[in-house]
Structure formats: C-alpha cells, structure tokens
Design an enzyme around this catalytic site. Structure first.
Site, short mmCIF file in Angstrom:
data_model
loop_
_atom_site.label_atom_id
_atom_site.label_comp_id
_atom_site.label_asym_id
_atom_site.label_seq_id
_atom_site.Cartn_x
_atom_site.Cartn_y
_atom_site.Cartn_z
N ASP A 136 0.65 -0.61 0.15
CA ASP A 136 -0.45 -0.24 -0.28
C ASP A 136 1.28 1.42 0.17
OD1 ASP A 136 -1.99 2.35 1.74
OD2 ASP A 136 -2.80 0.48 0.78
N GLU A 160 1.70 -0.21 -4.45
CA GLU A 160 0.32 0.04 -5.35
C GLU A 160 0.87 1.84 -4.73
OE1 GLU A 160 -1.64 1.21 -2.36
OE2 GLU A 160 -3.45 2.32 -3.48
#
Lengths: 672, 672
Positions: free
Chosen positions: B382, B411
C-alpha cells in the site's frame, strides 16, 4: 542474512544531464558557455526539497554551489559558468527543505482555521537550530526574528512572522541539510577554448609553397603565403607532416613504388637519418625557421596545426633504437604496414603493447609536448583508429592536464562507433562522413544526428570539404558549381570546417574515374598551384569566412535546424543564437547541373515574428536587401549562384533604424 | 605530470544491453527465458575479436561462459539461460582472436600468391603456445596437428593444415586471451517465477464473505468462496489487510469519522489490543485458520496475496512500544497522517529515519518474513511512495535473497518517475495509470511506453480494472458494456491483471458524481454481494481467463503491438509468441454507447502469410470460425458484444488438418 543497511540515499537523484557513459567520459563545452545541468530529483511523501549543483575546476580545491530550480515533472535545472579552459567537475546535492515544507504546511492549516500551536512550536525549534548554524549578521537576524515570534502569543501574528520573506531568505542561507544526498558520481566536463568549436582551417603542403615544382618549398615560402591564407579569412593553417622522410621504399608520383631518392616521397613516411618526429625536414628549414613561421602566422591571425602520425619509415631512428616497439617477424625483421593482401612497405606500424610499451607511450606523448613548446597548440591526428583507444585517452589527458589549450582533430574515416569512441576518449574535433553526404535527405539525417543527437555532447564535426586523400566524386562531376555548393555547406552546416589547397581553385582531376585520389597528388610530388586560376572561388570562400566572423549564429554548432523547402533539390536550414540577436538562414540548390525553384517556409516563431510583421532580410552573398512578410518565400537558385544566405531581423521603428543605417558596417578583426 | 597508465581496456565494450541505470538496478526476467545480451565490441585496426557473456546465479561460485556472435555494425549478441528463480549476474569479456586473425590473413596472402613462410612460422608458434594451454585429448589433438605441419615443407600443404576445421575448433577452445578485457561492470538480472509476469488477480474482503451484512466473515467463509474464484479462472486471491483494526477514530460507513466500535472500521487502520501486523483480526479467525485457508487455496490452484501497509492505528502495539518510530510533536504526542489541510486521524505514519530506525526497518522486513512462513508468497504493498525508496530496495533484497519466489506489487498512484523508481528498486509488479486510459490514442501511447519502451525491462504493469479506492468514471457512465470493454482490455493488453469483487457484477454506484469512491464502500462496512446479480459478466471473465491460459501469446508482456483500424473508436492490437505458434489479435469498440465498424488491417508479415494465403480464424468469445484472405477485414462491434479476440493460424493441408480437427481441445491444468 542481514544486508548492511545503506541509508545514504535519502533523495532520488537520477537521469543527470549532461552525463556521458555513466560519467566514464567527459562531455565537451567551450569557455564562456554556462553549463546547463538537469536532473530528476524527488523523494517519498510531500516534503519540499532543495537541490544544488556542486562544481569546481579540476585544479581548484574548493567546491562551489549553484542552486537548482524545479522545472516540471520532478525535473530540476541549474547552471554554472565555465570560465576557464580547463576540465571541470560537477555533481548534484539534494536535501529536504525542512523549513519550506513547514512553512507551506503551516499556511495551509492556518488558512483552514486549524489550531497551529503545535506547528508553531516546531517552527520555533527550526529557527532556533538555524541560529546555531548561522554566522555574523545572519545569526543576529535570525535571533531577532525569534524574539519577534516569542513576543506574541497570538497564533495569527506568529504565523505572519513565519511567513516573513526575510526569515525565508535567512533560513534558505542556513538550511538544515541533515539528509543531504549526493549523486552517485562526479561528472567531468572538458572545457575547451572557443576555437575548438569555431574555426576555419586551411591545409597546404609547405614543400609546394615555392610555386616551383623544381624547388622544394621552405618555411619562409610558407610565411610568404600567409597573407593569401589570411585574406581568405582562415584562422588555422594545417600542414601534413613536416618531418624528415624515409628513403627505403620511397613512393613516387601517383603512388608508384620505389621511386628513388630524387622524388620527395610521402610526408607520412616519417623519419630518416636527419631525424624523426621531433625534427624538421631539412629542405623545409630548421626548427628555428619553424618557430619563426609560427610567430609570423600568429601575427597574421593564424595558428599553425601540425599533423601527428604515429608510424615510421624504415629509416626512422626508432626503428634502430627501439625495435621492440614494433611487430617483429620470427626472423627478427620489423613488419611493415599491411591490410592483407595489401602492403605498405614505406611504413612500420607501432606495437602499443610490446616490450617497453610504457616508455613508448611516454615518447609519443613527449613528441606532442615538444611541438607544444615550439608554439603549436593544434594537432590533426592521422588514422587514430589503428591505435588503441585507451592510448589516446591517456595521452590526450596527459597533454591537456598541463596544456588544456591543445586541440586534437581525429582523422578516422572508419566505422561510426569507433569514430564516436575516439571523440569520447578526448579528441576535440573529428572528421566526419560529410564528404559523402551530398543530397537532401542524407544531409538532413546526418546533420541532425551530429548536431541534435547525443553526439553533440562530445563530438565536434570538422567539415573538411576535401583532403589530399579525398577528392569527392561530387566535385569531380559537378565542377565549379559543385565547389560552390560544398563551400556553402561546409561553412554554414558546421561551425568548424576546412579545405585543402586547390579547393578554392576548383582542382578536380582524379587519378582515375570513380576514384577519390587526385591525379598527380601532392602527397607524392611538389605541386605549383596557380593561385589565380581562372574560375577560382576565392571570393566566395572569403565572403563565407567573413560571414562566419560577422554572424554569431554561424559560430555555434548545435543550433542547426532544418526547415521545409518544397523541392528535393533545395536544402533549407537555419541557425540562431539563443538570444535571437543573430539569425541566419541558408538555402542551397544541391544540383550542380540545373537551376531549381522552391518555396522556403521560414519559421516565424523561431524568428519571433507574426504572420504580418515585416522582416528585414540581408542576403550575404549578393548584399541584396529585402523586406519580407510571412513564412513562405519563393527562391530560384542557379548553378552559378547556387545558394542564398539570409541574415534576418525584425524591422524596427524609423528612429532606431536611422541610427542603424548610419553606422558603418563593422568588420571585426580576426579572432584567435 | 604523468598519470599512471591504465592499459587494462584493450578492447572497447560499451552500450551493453540489458543494463539499467549503469547497473545500479537489476532488470527483470522470468524463469525459463533466455537472456538476450547485446553489446558494442570493437578495437583498433583489423584484428578479429571474440567475446563471451560471463554469468552465474548469485548463489553460485563459478562463472560460466557463453560465446557471443557478431551481428552487424560492431554489435555483438549472446544469450544464456535463466534457469532458476534467483538473481543472476553477468558481464562481458572480449579478447583478440589471435589465431582467427592469423588464419584469415594467411589465406588472403596465400591466395594473392605471396610468400607466407614468415606467417607460417608465426602460426606454428601460436599452435605450440596453445598446446601448452590445452589439456587432455585437445592437447593431443593439437600436438598431432603440429606434427602434421612440421611434416611438410610445402607452403601449400602447411596452409591447408592451418585451414583445417578441427584445428580451428581446438584453437577456439584454448584461445590466447592475453589481452582479455571485461566490461566495467557486473550487471544484475532479477529472475522471478513465471507468475510475476503471468497471473490473474481477484481481490475480495474476507469479512464480507459471510454473504450477510450482519455477520463478520471468517477465513472459513473465504474457503467457501474458493470455487467461485477458481471457476472464473483466477490464480491469485488478494485480501486487504487481515489484521486487527484500531478503535480510536475508527471510520464508519462512507468514510464517516468517529463511527464507534460497532462499525467494522477500515482494514487499513491496522492494530489494536488484539495485536498488530503479525496478528489476524480475531473475527476472521486464528493464524491456524489462516494457514488452512492458504492450503485450501493452493488446492484450488490459487495463491493468497496479502496487503502490506506500513502504517498503524493509534491502538497498534508499536505506538505504545516504539513511540520513537513515529513523528512526535513538541508535546510528545504522535502525529497522525496528514496532507495539509487534510487529516487522517485513524493512521500514524512511520518515521523511517528517527531514533531506532535500523531496528524499525528490520521489524518491517520481519513482518513480511512472518507471513512468508505462514505460506504467503505475494504481497500487494500500500502506498509505497510515501516511504523511502531505499527502504524498499533494502527490504525487498533482504526478503528475496532468502525467498526469491516472493512477489511484491507496488500500489503507487503517483508521479511517473516515482512509480518507475519503485519498480527499479525491486517491486515485481506495479499498478499503473490503466484505469484512466480509456480512449484509443491514450491507450496506444501509454501501452507502447509500458511494453516497448525502457520500462519493459523492469516494470510489470498489473492492470487492475478497478480497486476499492477506484471506481472509474468510465464504468460509472458506461454500465455493463463498459465493464465488458475494460475486462477485455485488462486481460489482453497486459499479461498480469486484476479485478476487485463487484467488477464481475458490474457494481458501479459512486459515492457522488465525478468521484471515484464506491457508494457504501466495502472499506468501511461489511457488504453482502449477490454473486448472481442479473447482468453480471462472470461468463465473459471466465472465458477471458480461459483464453489467457490456452493461448501463450497472451502470457507474454512485451509482445504487444498496435495495428491499424480505420475508426478512432476501435482499438486493434495483437500479440504473438516469438516462434509464432500462438498469434492472437484483439479488436475492441471503446464506445460503450454505440456500435461502430472498422476495417482491421491485419499484419500479414507478422502472421507469416502472403496476400493470397488462406488463414484460419477462431474467434474466442463467440467460438466462430472463418477463413480469411488478405490484410483488410471488416468488423462491426456492438456495445453488447464490444470485442473480438481472434486466434489466427495458417491453413494447413487436409492431412495435417484432419489430425488437428480430430484432437479434442485441451484445457491445460491451472499453472502456478
């Protein structure tokens, strides 16, 4: 399992420009240029960052800094001046702009009506830390601002103090560089003198300057020719080798073998009992005569360039004194040059990795240094692609670290990657494929590669239009118009070019059809030239060299751009200085046999003009003047006047123009 | 003045491919690929040279060699196999091919009827020296050839012996490598398992798998959903964070603040009294339940991917045990996440350079290793762009040096250079701008950059068509046809893609118009999905995943090429394997509202066909079959069937075809 954690790279610095082969080689610039530096610089999160170029001349101890500025898309730009003819080094440093980030975040929070008490405490700490770092008046200034901050308990007033421009300035002068990151590498820039980029070369054979095929010319004869060369507007005078010539296997007229001692032989068969590379051919004169020639040339605004050819005739002293510097056969004899099955028995090539090679390399370097002491600063190097690249890299650095003004021209007509390797290794200028680029699309493609691609950082193409080895077919077949075409191309496509005597006289008789050898080549005999030969193009050459001196746009190398002309026979291009005070366009009919017409589409944006603005055109070859409007302009070019060179500028008000017209046209004194 | 002479670089080796940022970073490949190596290799003069790639796996001690071959223009090529999922290293060595040069020159001289006595003596010496180097049978072989040479005094016979192929082979096996030069650098290649390049990802929230908004789903519920995921043909099953969720500032439905403990909260607010990153949310189950899920997934041909988010809720154990790992305010409290003036009070970001940072970095690495021990080999990371690039570089290397099979997906929806930096630093795959590339020219431009530009060496774009944070406007406005379009694009433009549950059900209600947030986002509540929702596109997804499994062309990444379709609404592209046994073309109508027609210009040369050859077309979405001739083919695409996927092959003789048609279509078992 644990790798040592290397946390030294807190900020990403990459894609640095200019960088050549990961910093292995130096890019090239000239004295007086600012070096434009670019890099991608960024880190995680949303902190502001700051960056600077760190630079110094190689012979300076202290690094200096020049702040960089954000351009766009994580690209930063900076610049520093290249003030001297030495090698420079630079790198890039970046750090988090702690204060700038804090200040910016504070404003956003305060403007959103958030409580910023904690943020203000942090800021106070940043300023207090800066006080400790600062010195002199700056320290006092920061202390004063700190007191101002402490004097109020109102958040709004404290925020106002923090937004103070003076505070920002002081904090930028004394930044917290705790996470300073430097680029992985220090990058070199070779800064040459301006003549490395802008020069006009003239090549002649000293022994022919007697103007008498029966008398070997002398250095004094050459001195007598200096006005001729100077009047055409040249600034570099280049000679093939001036050393003693061997007797064994001496070549005769038209490259015949074993011509005998009464023939002068090839100047490239260097060395005899009179000496070698540090000696002069006795029929040319003495070393003192040579120095006189160098001094006289200088008075004429000319610098002398010598030919440097690492090879010897069988009679050269090195063959006797250092046989181990050569390739030796099993029977102990020295191998002459070969490209099997061809043999070149008047030449011995050197073995750069044989016994005593280090001593040999030093001797070749000392040959250059010897001639530097005689006053020579430019060397045209014969066939460097047959000697190791790493030798050239070492030797050129050796010479330039003491004598950065020395220019080396690479004569390597060979495969393209080797040509580039030699330029990267240090050659200041290089011969190119120019003589074999005669038609529109091949000229555009090649010149775009040279002046706009990666080569422009390290490879300066010296556009010799002919050489004693190369009489291009285009000149053979095209005659006088072809000479005019090639003269215009050479002098305006590149900022550095040359011709070999005879070019201005339109000498174009080959030894055989489809061959590039001159008939009765001056390489093998003394030639008397008729300097006033009918049909000569000396006035054109003179005018072209003058235009190069007068128009700064023609003195740059990588500012060449091609524009549209709607006829495949007509080439249209332009050059402008960055500040646009000098803008020159050239249109050339490349067909020596037939006239052609074309519409030239002038790039009004480059010229800084609108579609309806009048612009003043001065055609430099005819001295015609015009006022033009709009981009498309029609031109007709005949073989007997195959080119136009347009200097353009915006039309100014009558007041400005009156002054302009009343001034006499200034012809600058020839530069060095 | 003298610089030490470094004469180690006798041969120029440059412009090596593949090399990334001067060897600073590793390029990426997959197990089973041969690595194609290229380099410019040359030296002065006309000697022949030889070159080899030297390579080894990082965990092997011995270097192996693979000979390179001359291609053209001083470019050489070689290859070596990438057999294992480990990091490899390679470099390039070159040397003068002394024997080859001698042999070639000898032939030229002898054919020109020159006396070659001296040359033959030299050659004899070369062979004698090789005898000393050689071993075993080769040594005997060389000795025998030497005797043959000595046995005759005829030059012609000796020349014949020297031209002997066996001699050449022996001399090439025992070369004189006296001037061996190696490339400046050793270059790394990260060789990942095939799933790094070819995989289909499905994302779901475990807590929703109860199919009951009132009951928190468990790992067992997820096990119950494995057939659903497997039957659609996916192979990676990815969960948002499965850890305990904090109570302070817990978020509620639709991202409301301070929702209270009865709301499930956001899985990204990691950590509570039940534990942190090495623990599982108690309502999901236990660690043992999780391991059972991983095993069950494997039986279904699925591997589990976990979400790795370096952040904590205020209740996370680290906030209590390691406050110095965070950003601390002057009042001693920990700073929550901010992007001023926005605040994210349910999250504390980590300070990677604070006190105890080394211990902190090791802990974050150990979190990954913990889950690797639980059987997880893939991590979606993330927002890595808010953490230092050099941390990722270190951590990924730490993990992969022990566990090279671990895949990391970045990401990072951020600026392009940072996205590339993270990929270079080691991320195996990366999210891209795919969701914001909907129309023809922007798709072509972006996909060309990704799959054909320099990024293809190190950046694998994982084409998620939607995420819990991104409900693209195109899907909101285009409805079911838009979902079909994006499904085809995601599954065929890249070899690795993903969807987040709901995509196959065409869920497209946003929180507000022009916003990309889902209404009633699963990030903040338990959602019960109707897996059989009317209008779902599960059959299409299933068929697309099946096509990917059956057609090798769709399993490669950098083989994407765009072709001409004469309608701006219709995108036409193709992929082929290098051996052309698998060739697939895709035509997509990018307009979800209207039908369009176009002529598709098939590239017959790529297909290996002539203008009049019949070629067999199998359309994979409709199972239609055709015989076509010639390049241009007309197609009409309606929004309710917006794409065609053509597998093409040459038509074969009836005998071969009979066999072909009689074989049943094989569906390969799902790969790992």
């Amino acid at each position: 399992m644990s790798l040592r954690i290397d946390a030294s790279r807190k900020i990403v610095i990459e894609n640095v420009y200019p960088e050549l082969d990961c910093g292995r080689y130096a890019v090239k610039r000239e004295v007086g240029d600012p070096l434009q530096v670019r890099a991608d610089i960024y880190k995680e999160g949303h902190d502001a960052i700051a960056a600077a170029v760190r630079y110094r001349a190689e012979d300076e101890g202290e690094w200096r800094e020049s702040r960089m500025h954000f351009l766009e898309n994580d690209r930063w730009g900076g610049t520093f001046p290249l003030e001297r003819n030495v090698r420079y080094l630079f790198t890039i440093a970046a750090w988090t702009d702690v204060f700038g980030t804090w200040r910016s975040d504070l404003k956003k929070k305060f403007d959103a009506a958030q409580d910023v008490a904690s943020e203000l405490l942090e800021g106070r700490r940043l300023i207090a830390d800066a006080v400790e770092r600062a010195e002199g008046e700056d320290r006092e200034g920061l202390e004063a601002l700190l007191r101002e901050l402490d004097a109020t308990s109102s958040q709004a007033e404290q925020v106002a103090v923090s937004a103070d421009d003076e505070l920002l300035e002081l904090m930028e002068r004394w930044p917290d560089r705790g996470d300073l990151t430097e680029h992985d590498r220090t990058l070199p820039v070779q800064v040459d003198r301006v003549r490395a980029r802008f020069a006009s070369w003239y090549e002649l054979f000293p022994r022919s300057m007697s103007d008498d095929p029966e008398r070997h010319g002398t250095f004094d004869d050459v001195i007598g020719k200096l006005p001729y060369v100077r009047d055409m507007g040249f600034d570099v005078l280049y000679f093939p080798p001036i050393h003693p010539i061997g007797l064994q296997f001496r070549k005769g007229k038209n490259n015949t073998l074993n011509a005998g001692p009464d023939q002068p032989g090839s100047p490239y068969a260097i060395g005899g009992e009179e000496g070698g590379h540090k000696d002069v051919h006795p029929e040319l004169g003495t070393l003192e005569d040579f120095r006189r020639l160098v001094a006289a040339a200088e008075e004429h605004g000319l610098e002398v360039a010598l030919d440097y050819a690492i090879q010897v005739s069988p009679d050269h002293p090195y063959a006797k004194d250092h046989p181990n510097w050569f390739y030796i056969r099993p029977d102990g004899t020295i191998k002459y040059a070969e490209n099997p099955p061809k043999k070149y028995q008047d030449i011995y090539p050197l073995n750069f990795y044989g016994e005593g090679w280090e001593e040999q390399w030093e001797e070749w370097r000392d040959v250059i240094l010897f001639w530097v002491e005689q006053g020579v600063k430019t060397f045209r190097v014969d066939n460097p692609h047959t000697k190791p690249v790493q030798f050239w890299e070492w030797m050129i650095r050796e010479v330039q670290s003491e004598h950065p003004e020395v220019i080396f021209l690479s004569e390597a007509f060979t495969r393209p990657k080797m040509m580039r390797a030699l330029a990267k290794a240090g050659f200041t200028q290089s011969y190119t494929y120019f003589t074999w680029r005669n038609f529109k699309s091949e000229i555009q493609e090649y010149l775009t590669e040279l002046t706009q691609g990666p080569m422009k950082e390290y490879f300066r193409g010296n556009f010799f239009a002919n050489t004693p080895d190369i009489l291009p077919e285009f000149l053979q077949r095209g005659g006088r118009p072809a000479f005019m075409i090639r003269a215009v191309l050479a002098t305006t496509l590149s900022s550095v070019y040359g011709i070999y005597s005879g070019f201005e006289l339109c000498e174009n008789t080959p030894m055989a059809p489809r061959k590039e050898e001159y008939l009765n080549s001056e390489k093998y005999e003394i030639k008397a030239w008729d300097w006033d030969r009918p049909g000569n193009i000396r006035p054109l050459i003179t005018r072209l060299n003058q235009a190069r001196r007068e128009h700064a746009a023609l003195q740059e190398y990588d500012n060449l751009r091609f524009y549209h002309a709607d006829n495949d026979n007509i080439l249209f291009y332009g050059k402008a200085t960055a500040d646009r005070t000098s803008i020159v366009f050239v249109a050339v009919n490349l067909d020596p046999f037939q006239a052609h017409e074309a519409t030239l589409w002038f790039p009004l944006d480059v010229m800084g003009m609108g579609q309806h603005d009048p612009w003043e055109v001065e055609e430099l070859l005819t001295d015609e003047r015009h006022f033009w409007h709009g981009s498309p302009q029609r031109v007709r070019l005949d073989p007997d006047a195959p080119a136009r060179i347009y200097r353009v500028r915006a039309w100014r008000s009558s007041e400005q123009n009156f002054d302009y017209f009343m001034k006499p046209t200034v012809v600058p004194t020839p530069g060095r």
